[in-house]
Scaffold this motif. Structure first.
Motif, PDB file in Angstrom:
ATOM      1  N   MET A  69       0.827  -1.196   0.000  1.00 33.11           N
ATOM      2  CA  MET A  69       0.000   0.000   0.000  1.00 33.11           C
ATOM      3  C   MET A  69       0.867   1.255   0.000  1.00 33.11           C
ATOM      4  O   MET A  69       0.661   2.174  -0.810  1.00 33.11           O
ATOM      5  CB  MET A  69      -0.929   0.013   1.215  1.00 33.11           C
ATOM      6  CG  MET A  69      -1.807   1.252   1.292  1.00 33.11           C
ATOM      7  SD  MET A  69      -2.601   1.473   2.907  1.00 33.11           S
ATOM      8  CE  MET A  69      -1.201   2.049   3.885  1.00 33.11           C
ATOM      9  N   HIS A  73      -5.311   1.087   7.414  1.00 31.24           N
ATOM     10  CA  HIS A  73      -4.565   1.739   6.339  1.00 31.24           C
ATOM     11  C   HIS A  73      -3.984   3.075   6.805  1.00 31.24           C
ATOM     12  O   HIS A  73      -2.857   3.425   6.430  1.00 31.24           O
ATOM     13  CB  HIS A  73      -5.471   1.955   5.129  1.00 31.24           C
ATOM     14  CG  HIS A  73      -5.825   0.687   4.429  1.00 31.24           C
ATOM     15  ND1 HIS A  73      -6.939   0.561   3.603  1.00 31.24           N
ATOM     16  CD2 HIS A  73      -5.215  -0.532   4.411  1.00 31.24           C
ATOM     17  CE1 HIS A  73      -6.981  -0.669   3.130  1.00 31.24           C
ATOM     18  NE2 HIS A  73      -5.963  -1.348   3.608  1.00 31.24           N
ATOM     19  N   ASP A 116      -0.686  -2.912   6.048  1.00 31.29           N
ATOM     20  CA  ASP A 116      -1.231  -3.548   4.846  1.00 31.29           C
ATOM     21  C   ASP A 116      -0.660  -4.956   4.772  1.00 31.29           C
ATOM     22  O   ASP A 116       0.554  -5.146   4.835  1.00 31.29           O
ATOM     23  CB  ASP A 116      -0.846  -2.748   3.604  1.00 31.29           C
ATOM     24  CG  ASP A 116      -1.339  -3.400   2.322  1.00 31.29           C
ATOM     25  OD1 ASP A 116      -2.498  -3.874   2.319  1.00 31.29           O
ATOM     26  OD2 ASP A 116      -0.575  -3.441   1.355  1.00 31.29           O
TER      27      ASP A 116
END
Length: 338
Positions: free
Chosen positions: A87, A168, A173
């Motif tokens: 991410m 997040h 992640d």
């Protein structure tokens, strides 16, 4: 943190590129690390954790090496983001133009320094509508979200979405790089002559892309079980959304409906769109696909017209017949003729 190093690459691929380019890129990247996952139409994720000691370079140096190899072999510039997870690497990559790289160090302080100032809309799963709703509560940046209890986010967004947003925003992640080739897919892309704000033009582009994909699927005797839409913006950022289709299809009208639904889910308002890409996912032979029975005959006429159009296109060329919404109105000349 785990000491992992994930690299996200975005290639500056031109329109009409070689359809074999993703596989050729994969083979090149696998010379650096065996853990490569291609993300069509123009990206790749690499786990370079084990490759760093082998190449005797740090993460930034290895990212630069990969970019130089891609440029030397294919003439492609690429953006590179390196971080402790996929991410963060993808977010870092999205912020820079081709030819540059950003590295987020594997420490809580570095991750917080990178994430906290970012607009909340840059987090995965946060579309325009969610970002607007969070903004109404003063949650404009990732830092604002971090400072809110998880239970508050769950009350605003629901249990699953609130928990995911909380994770997040903290920089967590769990995605891994899966080197297993993804199911076959085909894609098409439209780039606007200038940054386009008009939603009607966005929908015209989606219809044209669905028409192109549908014709190619029918020519190849394939059906698609999913659809992925990528919107590229003027600031070089992008949004990607995927949707599983109710049933595998090769028909333009059904692909277009799914594309419109994905587009509407983004809730774009006055977005400066530079390009739109549409990808038909999880292809399978048409003779293996099943069609759900329905008493609704609404689709019978367009499907019959589609069959006639395919026969005409096979004889006279693809552009001899197109959906009416894509017809181009020509200007009258000085003598009043079209």
């Amino acid at each position: 943190m785990s000491g992992r190093h994930l690299l996200h690459l975005r290639f500056d691929v031109a329109d009409g590129h070689d359809t074999e380019l993703p596989e050729r890129l994969r083979r090149l990247l696998e010379d650096v690390t065996p853990r490569v996952q291609m993300i069509e139409p123009d990206s790749a994720a690499l786990d370079i954790t084990g490759a760093i000691p082998y190449w005797k370079r740090d993460a930034r140096g290895l990212a630069e090496l990969v970019q130089l190899r891609v440029l030397a072999h294919f003439g492609l510039r690429s953006s590179a983001g390196c971080a402790p997870n996929r991410m963060l690497a993808a977010m870092a990559c999205a912020l820079i133009p081709p030819g540059q790289r950003t590295v987020v160090d594997d420490s809580p302080e570095a991750i917080a320094a990178f994430l906290r100032p970012r607009p909340v809309r840059e987090l995965p799963g946060v579309g325009a509508k969610t970002a607007t709703m969070l903004g109404e509560y003063g949650l404009d940046t990732v830092g604002d979200v971090v400072d809110v209890p998880q239970l508050t986010l769950q009350r605003l967004l629901g249990v699953r979405a609130g928990r995911a947003l909380h994770e997040h925003a903290q920089g967590r992640d769990a995605q891994v790089v899966d080197p297993t080739p993804t199911p076959a897919s085909i894609s098409a892309e439209h780039r606007f002559v200038r940054d386009e704000l008009n939603p009607a033009e966005h929908r015209r582009a989606l219809l044209a892309l669905a028409d192109d994909l549908g014709a190619r699927l029918r020519d190849a005797g394939q059906t698609a079980s999913g659809l992925t839409c990528t919107i590229r913006y003027a600031d070089q950022s992008s949004t990607r959304r995927s949707r599983a289709l109710p049933e595998a299809t090769q028909h333009t009208v059904l692909l277009a409906r799914a594309a419109y639904a994905v587009y509407e889910s983004l809730g774009l308002q006055r977005a400066r769109v530079r390009g739109i890409a549409l990808r038909a996912d999880a292809l399978r032979p048409a003779h293996r696909a099943t069609r759900q029975l329905t008493l609704d005959t609404q689709d019978d006429k367009p499907l019959a017209i589609e069959a006639v159009a395919d026969r005409a296109r096979a004889r006279y060329g693809h552009h001899v017949l197109r959906p009416a919404a894509l017809a181009v109105r020509h200007q009258r000349d000085s003598r009043g003729r079209w």
